[in-house]
Each structure stands twice: as structure tokens, then as C-alpha cells.
Motif scaffolding. Structure first.
Motif, short mmCIF file in Angstrom:
data_model
loop_
_atom_site.label_atom_id
_atom_site.label_comp_id
_atom_site.label_asym_id
_atom_site.label_seq_id
_atom_site.Cartn_x
_atom_site.Cartn_y
_atom_site.Cartn_z
N ARG A 54 0.83 -1.20 0.00
CA ARG A 54 0.00 0.00 0.00
C ARG A 54 0.87 1.26 0.00
NH1 ARG A 54 -4.85 1.41 3.73
NH2 ARG A 54 -4.62 3.65 4.12
N GLY A 56 -1.01 4.50 -0.80
CA GLY A 56 -1.93 5.60 -0.62
C GLY A 56 -3.10 5.56 -1.58
N TYR A 57 -3.57 6.75 -1.97
CA TYR A 57 -4.76 6.85 -2.80
C TYR A 57 -4.59 7.93 -3.86
CZ TYR A 57 -6.94 4.24 1.02
OH TYR A 57 -7.23 3.29 1.97
N ARG A 79 -6.48 3.29 -5.75
CA ARG A 79 -5.46 2.94 -4.77
C ARG A 79 -4.07 2.97 -5.38
NH1 ARG A 79 -10.22 0.04 -3.83
NH2 ARG A 79 -10.81 -0.28 -1.64
N GLU A 215 -12.20 2.10 4.82
CA GLU A 215 -10.78 2.40 4.90
C GLU A 215 -10.58 3.81 5.44
OE1 GLU A 215 -8.72 1.42 1.24
OE2 GLU A 215 -10.21 -0.11 0.75
N LEU A 217 -7.36 7.17 5.63
CA LEU A 217 -6.03 7.64 5.27
C LEU A 217 -5.13 7.44 6.48
CD1 LEU A 217 -6.97 10.98 3.45
CD2 LEU A 217 -6.97 8.63 2.59
N GLU A 218 -4.04 6.73 6.26
CA GLU A 218 -3.13 6.37 7.35
C GLU A 218 -1.82 7.14 7.25
OE1 GLU A 218 -4.03 4.55 9.73
OE2 GLU A 218 -5.54 3.11 9.05
N ASP A 221 0.63 7.47 4.07
CA ASP A 221 -0.09 7.41 2.80
C ASP A 221 0.19 8.66 1.97
OD1 ASP A 221 -1.32 4.98 3.18
OD2 ASP A 221 -3.27 5.81 3.74
#
Length: 256
Positions: A54, A56-57, A79, A215, A217-218, A221
């Protein structure tokens, strides 16, 4: 009846082999946007199973120019994975794509979790840094034509991204002049204000939209805020450089 998992396999293989496929809605005219996001998630799960991580977006169709270019009117998202991140200043291998295009964007990196309905101030408070960026989009559908469910299923056309040097989160990116050049010739001129009037609104939308999929945003990201201009087609031999007022530049070369 073709299952969503089977459709995800079709889309994933089209991306990994750079072979164009018919639009999904051509044979499935009733395909919903909700099903398309499920296909996207299943397709990205296949990538993660192969070792991609992963990153991000990406937000899509966040400018009037982009909406007009592809003939749709709804903000979408996709993604990002680590395999999609390209080396700034390096080469883009044209043969890995079906019909790639590039567009200038603003990139955010998240410093703390962000999800759901948030204000612009709350979104900005979650930002660790901001940077000039370019996204490589590449619809896997024939002739770069698609309906909204098609593009969503195809990870919202996201195929790669370049990020320049990170700047402080407090840097004002609301209305920066942007010039994209190919071989020294301007091919797109615009402003970051074309991204929903202010790129931070795209981050607000990202927090809300990904929450619908369970989901958030972490930290760490990267969020690509969406194209500020229409996308430009890429061919071998080009040198692409985009300069962002007071923020810096991003560049790459296209090879066969």
C-alpha cells in the motif's frame, strides 16, 4: 454470469500485460459503480498478493478539464501501491502501458489518521508535507473510452506517479501556476485551483470517500489530489517536465 472476482482478474491481467480489453459495460451494461469499486478492491488485492504494498490513494476527475476529457462528472478514487511509484527524473518505459498519459497534480503525505466527514482545517492538520507531482494514467480499455463503472473498476486509470521534493504542510498550494512542458515546449498550462477550487478539498473528499469502503487515510499514505489540467499522451523520446509556482518541478523521460 461473470463474477466480480473474474472481472477483477480480467482488469488486473490487462494492466500487468499492457493489453487493451473491451469495456466491461459493453457486455455488462448494468454494472454499478458499487460493483466497480468492489472489482477495483479485488484487483488490488491480487497485486498485494504478488508482493506490492500500500502507498496511498489517488483522486480522479477533480477538475472540469478532466471531467470534460473523459465525459463523466463524478469524483472517483483509486489505490496506489509502491510498485506504481516511479523515480523522479528517471525513465518511463512506454511498452509497459497501453496508452499512457500524464497530468500534473499536488501530492499530500499523511501524518496522522484521517477518515470520514472532515473539514478542510482538519484535513490540513493531518498533512505532514506537500509536493509537486505527476500521475501516469492509462485506461486499459480500447481507444481510451469507458463509462464511469469501467474506469472505477480499472483503478480509476491510475498506473504510476512521480513525486518531487516535499515541502512544509503549511505551504499554500491553493492557486499555484503550473506549466507542463514536453521537450521544452509548453503543452499544458493551468493552476492548482483547478483541483476543486483548492487541492485541500480533494483531500477532504478522499477522507470521506475511502471511509465508505471501510478504509481511512493512514500515516505515510500519499494522496494524489487529481489532475490540474487535461492529460497529455506519452510517446518514446519525450522529456516531460512540470514546474509548479514556488513549489518546484518534476520530470521524467519516456523510453520505448
Amino acid at each position: 454470469m461473470t463474477s466480480l472476482a473474474e472481472l477483477a482478474t480480467i482488469v488486473d491481467e490487462a494492466a500487468s500485460t499492457a493489453i487493451a480489453i473491451p469495456q466491461l459495460t459493453e457486455s455488462l451494461p448494468g454494472l454499478s459503480v458499487e460493483d466497480a469499486y468492489a472489482i477495483q478492491a479485488l484487483s488490488l488485492a491480487r497485486r498485494r498478493a504478488r508482493g506490492e504494498r500500500r502507498a496511498g490513494y489517488k483522486m480522479g476527475l477533480t477538475s472540469r478539464a478532466k471531467m470534460q476529457q473523459v465525459g463523466v462528472s463524478e469524483i472517483i478514487w483509486g489505490r496506489l501501491t509502491d510498485a506504481m511509484r516511479l523515480i523522479e527524473g528517471g525513465d518511463l518505459v512506454r511498452s509497459r502501458y497501453v496508452h499512457p498519459r500524464v497530468e500534473p497534480e499536488i501530492a499530500y503525505i499523511i501524518g496522522k489518521p484521517l477518515e470520514g466527514d472532515v473539514s478542510a482545517a482538519e484535513a490540513l492538520a493531518a498533512v505532514e508535507a506537500v509536493a509537486p507531482a505527476m500521475e501516469i494514467i492509462d485506461s486499459r480499455y480500447r481507444d481510451f473510452k469507458f463509462a464511469l463503472p469501467d474506469v472505477v473498476a480499472d483503478n480509476s486509470s491510475s498506473s504510476g506517479f512521480y513525486v518531487g521534493s516535499w515541502a512544509k504542510a503549511s505551504t499554500d498550494v491553493a492557486n499555484l501556476g503550473i506549466v507542463m512542458e514536453v521537450d521544452g515546449r509548453p503543452v499544458q498550462i493551468g493552476s492548482s485551483a483547478a483541483i476543486l477550487g483548492n487541492p485541500i478539498r480533494s483531500l477532504v473528499s478522499a477522507a470521506r470517500l475511502v471511509a465508505r469502503a471501510g478504509e481511512r487515510l493512514e500515516p505515510g499514505d500519499i494522496v494524489m489530489a487529481g489532475g490540474a489540467t487535461a492529460a497529455y499522451p506519452l510517446t518514446p523520446g519525450q522529456y516531460v517536465r512540470t514546474t509548479f509556482q514556488s513549489l518546484g518541478a518534476v520530470a521524467f523521460s519516456v523510453v520505448a
